[in-house]
Write a protein that holds these residues in place. Structure first.
Motif, mmCIF file in Angstrom:
data_model
loop_
_atom_site.group_PDB
_atom_site.id
_atom_site.type_symbol
_atom_site.label_atom_id
_atom_site.label_comp_id
_atom_site.label_asym_id
_atom_site.label_seq_id
_atom_site.Cartn_x
_atom_site.Cartn_y
_atom_site.Cartn_z
ATOM 1 N N ASP A 1 110.125 25.351 60.090
ATOM 2 C CA ASP A 1 109.523 26.129 59.116
ATOM 3 C C ASP A 1 110.618 24.956 57.876
ATOM 4 O O ASP A 1 109.573 24.723 57.206
ATOM 5 C CB ASP A 1 110.089 27.077 58.569
ATOM 6 C CG ASP A 1 109.785 28.549 59.755
ATOM 7 O OD1 ASP A 1 108.713 28.422 59.638
ATOM 8 O OD2 ASP A 1 111.147 29.090 60.236
ATOM 9 N N SER A 2 111.223 24.451 58.161
ATOM 10 C CA SER A 2 111.828 24.111 57.485
ATOM 11 C C SER A 2 113.214 22.730 58.194
ATOM 12 O O SER A 2 113.492 23.288 59.165
ATOM 13 C CB SER A 2 112.823 24.383 56.066
ATOM 14 O OG SER A 2 112.161 24.722 55.325
ATOM 15 N N ALA B 1 121.166 10.745 57.143
ATOM 16 C CA ALA B 1 121.185 11.657 57.985
ATOM 17 C C ALA B 1 119.104 12.070 57.242
ATOM 18 O O ALA B 1 118.342 12.461 57.387
ATOM 19 C CB ALA B 1 121.885 13.065 57.246
ATOM 20 N N VAL B 2 119.079 11.628 55.909
ATOM 21 C CA VAL B 2 117.463 11.937 55.203
ATOM 22 C C VAL B 2 116.878 10.799 55.879
ATOM 23 O O VAL B 2 115.465 11.356 55.800
ATOM 24 C CB VAL B 2 118.253 11.392 53.563
ATOM 25 C CG1 VAL B 2 116.784 11.437 52.750
ATOM 26 C CG2 VAL B 2 119.300 12.206 53.302
ATOM 27 N N LEU B 3 117.143 10.020 55.950
ATOM 28 C CA LEU B 3 116.049 8.988 57.041
ATOM 29 C C LEU B 3 116.117 9.699 58.126
ATOM 30 O O LEU B 3 114.460 9.299 58.940
ATOM 31 C CB LEU B 3 116.795 7.432 56.858
ATOM 32 C CG LEU B 3 117.259 6.743 55.928
ATOM 33 C CD1 LEU B 3 117.849 5.510 55.560
ATOM 34 C CD2 LEU B 3 115.813 6.189 55.330
ATOM 35 N N SER B 4 116.841 10.007 59.013
ATOM 36 C CA SER B 4 117.404 10.423 60.744
ATOM 37 C C SER B 4 115.926 11.936 59.951
ATOM 38 O O SER B 4 115.175 11.545 61.116
ATOM 39 C CB SER B 4 117.841 10.778 60.906
ATOM 40 O OG SER B 4 118.817 9.626 61.553
ATOM 41 N N ALA B 5 115.893 12.680 59.199
ATOM 42 C CA ALA B 5 114.928 13.597 59.043
ATOM 43 C C ALA B 5 113.599 13.658 58.765
ATOM 44 O O ALA B 5 112.859 13.858 59.496
ATOM 45 C CB ALA B 5 115.479 14.691 57.855
ATOM 46 N N LYS B 6 113.805 12.210 58.017
ATOM 47 C CA LYS B 6 111.933 11.734 57.275
ATOM 48 C C LYS B 6 110.981 11.500 58.875
ATOM 49 O O LYS B 6 110.319 11.406 58.905
ATOM 50 C CB LYS B 6 112.496 10.912 56.231
ATOM 51 C CG LYS B 6 111.913 11.531 55.485
ATOM 52 C CD LYS B 6 112.955 10.157 54.058
ATOM 53 C CE LYS B 6 113.420 10.847 52.277
ATOM 54 N NZ LYS B 6 112.974 9.970 51.478
ATOM 55 N N VAL C 1 112.076 12.669 68.843
ATOM 56 C CA VAL C 1 112.192 14.000 68.568
ATOM 57 C C VAL C 1 111.343 14.716 67.603
ATOM 58 O O VAL C 1 111.202 15.552 68.171
ATOM 59 C CB VAL C 1 114.037 13.959 67.609
ATOM 60 C CG1 VAL C 1 114.317 15.211 67.603
ATOM 61 C CG2 VAL C 1 114.636 13.376 68.654
ATOM 62 N N GLY C 2 111.088 14.329 66.906
ATOM 63 C CA GLY C 2 109.881 14.736 66.340
ATOM 64 C C GLY C 2 108.831 14.749 67.670
ATOM 65 O O GLY C 2 107.702 16.408 67.355
ATOM 66 N N ASP D 1 103.846 18.624 57.491
ATOM 67 C CA ASP D 1 104.437 18.299 56.102
ATOM 68 C C ASP D 1 105.484 19.953 56.196
ATOM 69 O O ASP D 1 104.985 20.937 55.898
ATOM 70 C CB ASP D 1 103.501 18.651 55.116
ATOM 71 C CG ASP D 1 104.258 18.190 53.610
ATOM 72 O OD1 ASP D 1 104.961 17.724 53.680
ATOM 73 O OD2 ASP D 1 103.506 18.808 52.653
ATOM 74 N N ILE D 2 106.715 19.472 56.259
ATOM 75 C CA ILE D 2 107.637 20.053 56.662
ATOM 76 C C ILE D 2 108.625 19.853 55.330
ATOM 77 O O ILE D 2 109.075 18.952 54.589
ATOM 78 C CB ILE D 2 108.269 19.619 57.958
ATOM 79 C CG1 ILE D 2 107.740 20.665 59.353
ATOM 80 C CG2 ILE D 2 109.164 20.557 58.331
ATOM 81 C CD1 ILE D 2 108.547 19.646 59.966
#
Length: 95
Positions: free
Chosen positions: A52-53, A62-67, A40-41, A76-77
């Motif tokens: 932006d964020s 959710a945190v692991l997915s976002a990372k 996805v990234g 570096d978002i």
């Protein structure tokens, strides 16, 4: 986006009874889930979609997915944990 595939998700697909006995509250991402989020990234980056964020719930998955999305995006978002974001009662399960 919803979180990547977790170890609970995998177990639920393989053996529902075992899942009900062994599921954990804060599961890890499965290897497939890590790859999904990295992709996805990468896709967002290659499509030149500016981010932006990143806002995420405090749930581990959710945190692991976002990372992983952030790693795939290769920038570096800033990430923001939002305690107000929580479960939706499973309405998005499998979607």
């Amino acid at each position: 986006m919803r979180h990547g595939l977790t170890t609970n998700n995998v177990l639920a697909k393989l053996d529902k009874e075992r899942f009900l006995k062994e599921r954990v509250y804060e599961p890890e991402l499965a290897d497939t889930g890590v790859q999904e989020c990295l992709q996805v990234g990468e896709w967002l980056r290659t499509q030149k979609i500016h981010i932006d964020s990143i806002y995420t719930s405090a749930h581990k998955r959710a945190v692991l997915s976002a990372k992983q999305v952030k790693i795939g995006y290769q920038q570096d978002i800033p990430m923001h944990l939002m305690l107000s974001i929580s479960e939706a009662g499973g309405v998005y399960q499998g979607k």
